[in-house]
Write an enzyme that holds these catalytic residues in place. Structure first.
Site, mmCIF file in Angstrom:
data_model
loop_
_atom_site.group_PDB
_atom_site.id
_atom_site.type_symbol
_atom_site.label_atom_id
_atom_site.label_comp_id
_atom_site.label_asym_id
_atom_site.label_seq_id
_atom_site.Cartn_x
_atom_site.Cartn_y
_atom_site.Cartn_z
ATOM 1 N N ASP A 26 0.800 -1.169 0.122
ATOM 2 C CA ASP A 26 -0.091 0.045 -0.106
ATOM 3 C C ASP A 26 0.948 1.171 0.026
ATOM 4 O OD1 ASP A 26 -2.283 -1.380 0.074
ATOM 5 O OD2 ASP A 26 -2.568 -1.164 2.080
ATOM 6 N N TYR A 51 6.822 -8.941 7.621
ATOM 7 C CA TYR A 51 6.461 -7.645 7.825
ATOM 8 C C TYR A 51 6.788 -7.393 9.636
ATOM 9 C CZ TYR A 51 3.571 -8.541 3.661
ATOM 10 O OH TYR A 51 3.256 -8.826 2.570
ATOM 11 N N TYR A 87 -3.325 -10.347 3.242
ATOM 12 C CA TYR A 87 -3.747 -8.884 3.489
ATOM 13 C C TYR A 87 -3.399 -8.745 5.007
ATOM 14 C CZ TYR A 87 -6.173 -8.596 -0.543
ATOM 15 O OH TYR A 87 -6.429 -8.614 -2.217
#
Length: 536
Positions: free
Chosen positions: A352, A422, A495
């Site tokens: 994003d 992440y 996601y």
């Protein structure tokens, strides 16, 4: 040594001259075997000498390199009119006068079969009429156009596109020859074998001169020289001529249209004896030359340090979202150095706009379209330095290199199969407990069912996707009881934001459901991308 350097080219010139003389001799022998009356007939139908040789399957390619006057002189010397010796002086003069008149007209007219292609007569891109005598002159014009476009080439492929009019005209001439001469012995000997097509004849005559002028060999190459010949549409020309001049009749009762800057032929497509006498082309084709190279791929990894930079251009209602894009920052610097027409940006997944890309970076491919310059290793290093030295410091690249087409498939395979790591700054609605740390870290290869997130429903199909969370751990933040860093390794395509807050129950389980409280993600970074197939 000095003597050798001087004599070698002379020897090459002598070899070339000997080879040319031998081809001329073979061409003379081949012409001697041609039926004189049929050749005269084809000349009367305004078929050019090169097409005559081609239709009679004469393979000595030297005729494409000779100007028309020499070609006609070969025919005149080797093919005398058979009954000249038996005619009176007056008759002989009449025959010679007629033949001279036909030859003179033929040399200036457009071939009714190849429509000027093998005569090297054409209209250029400025609609100017260009007339070249032979293949070498035409090849020189083509080579100059290629060089003007500034391409660096190691080899080339010559492509030719011709109008269907040429095929139609050739079929009419072949049918005419068959109808009038099928009973003669030479027809079975000379017309039974397949003749060279106009396209192949042009390519054969152009290849060697182009190789010499461009200094490279032809073959299966990523660089293509395409010659496109176009002509007035014969159907529309016939219709227009019919309206302007009306139809005329011939003995067979077949309707023939008048001519208008194009072909005159039977309206019903039937070939009858005498029809080709009205076969006439007034204008040659229009030719356009296009040089193109197969896309080159430059691959590497990018790092994104800003939370206001999208991966690709993001413009909604003519308004840019974010201050820049990874695509533009990389492609805009590489494209000018390759001197290409444009580029496409491909990445192994995406993040994003507010997610930084850190760690080893995300693999990407930049597809440069029709590049004039294929970058060297030194140029690649220069590109990398230029991008990494930008004052904005929004994006950096690593491991840039030129890749083949296989780079694209490898990247797509990795996008679907590899893992990503992440780091997320998470807030929860209650103080964190010691048990929470153990609970989170205890999960291994957790299966998560994710329905398409609400935030991307406008561009993604509403599907349920199962993803895997390989491992997770919590890192506490000193002085804060409701904030922590969540480190996790997931299957590509997971996601992460939705895995934290649950997306109104569309992702199960989630960090919120596991801890039994509200959870929100405040910042997210991709810290590592475990995809080594491309660049490492």
């Amino acid at each position: 040594m000095a003597d050798e350097s001087v004599t070698a080219p002379v020897s090459n010139d002598q070899d070339t001259a000997v080879a040319a003389a031998e081809e001329m001799k073979l061409l003379g022998y081949a012409v001697q075997e041609l039926p004189a009356h049929a050749v005269k007939d084809l000349i009367a139908q305004e078929v050019c000498v090169r097409c005559i040789f081609r239709l009679f399957s004469i393979h000595e390619g030297i005729y494409a390199l000779l100007p028309p006057p020499i070609l006609y002189s070969i025919i005149e010397k080797t093919k005398k009119v058979e009954d000249v010796s038996t005619k009176s002086t007056e008759d002989t003069e009449n025959v010679n006068s007629l033949q001279s008149s036909q030859d003179s007209e033929m040399k200036s007219s457009i071939c009714s079969v190849c429509v000027g292609v093998l005569q090297f007569h054409y209209h250029n891109e400025n609609d100017n009429l260009v007339r070249k005598d032979h293949a070498e002159d035409f090849a020189m014009a083509v080579a100059e156009s290629v060089k003007e476009k500034g391409h660096e080439i190691a080899s080339f492929t010559l492509e030719v596109s011709l109008p269907t009019l040429i095929t139609e005209n050739e079929q009419m001439i072949l049918s005419y020859i068959k109808e009038n001469y099928a009973s003669e012995v030479w027809f079975q000997e000379k017309f039974s074998s397949e003749h060279i097509s106009v396209k192949d004849a042009l390519k054969l005559s152009m290849t060697n001169p182009l190789e010499k002028l461009l200094g490279v060999k032809s073959g299966d190459s990523e660089f293509r020289i395409r010659l496109t010949f176009e002509h007035v549409d014969s159907t529309s020309a016939e219709n227009k001529a019919g309206k302007n001049q009306g139809n005329k009749r011939i003995k067979s009762g077949i309707s023939i249209t008048g001519e208008d800057n194009g072909l005159v032929k039977c309206t019903n497509g039937t070939i009858q004896s005498g029809d080709v006498s009205d076969l006439k082309v007034v204008q040659p084709c229009h030719m356009t030359l296009v040089c193109s190279r197969s896309p080159i791929f430059i691959g590497g990894r990018y790092l994104k340090f800003s939370r206001n930079v999208s991966q690709t251009r993001w413009i909604i209602d003519d308004e840019r979202k974010g201050e820049a894009s990874v695509e533009e920052l990389i492609g805009g610097n590489i494209l000018p150095m390759c001197n290409g027409d444009g580029y496409k940006f491909h990445a192994a997944g995406r993040e994003d706009i507010d997610v930084r890309m850190l760690g080893s970076g995300r693999p990407f491919l930049l597809e440069i379209q029709n590049a004039c310059h294929v970058p060297s290793e030194a140029s690649i290093k220069e590109m990398e330095m230029k991008i990494n030295s930008m004052e904005s410091n929004l994006v950096r690249v690593r491991h840039l290199k030129v890749l083949g087409n296989q780079g694209w498939s490898l990247m797509r395979e990795g996008e679907a199969e590899k893992q990503k790591q992440y780091a997320a700054l998470v807030w929860i609605s209650r103080p964190i407990k010691d048990d929470d740390l153990e609970t989170i870290s205890s999960f291994k290869d957790l299966k998560v069912l994710q329905r398409t997130p609400v935030r991307v429903l406008h561009r993604r199909s509403p599907l349920d996707r199962e993803k895997t969370i390989h491992w997770m751990k919590i890192e506490e933040i000193a002085g804060s009881c409701q904030y922590f860093l969540l480190h996790l390794c997931t299957q590509a395509g997971t996601y992460i934001k939705e895995f934290v807050h649950g997306d109104l129950g569309r992702t199960t389980p989630s960090i919120g459901s596991i801890l039994g409280c509200r959870a929100e993600i405040l910042q997210l970074d991709v810290t590592d991308v475990k995809m080594d197939t491309l660049t490492e």
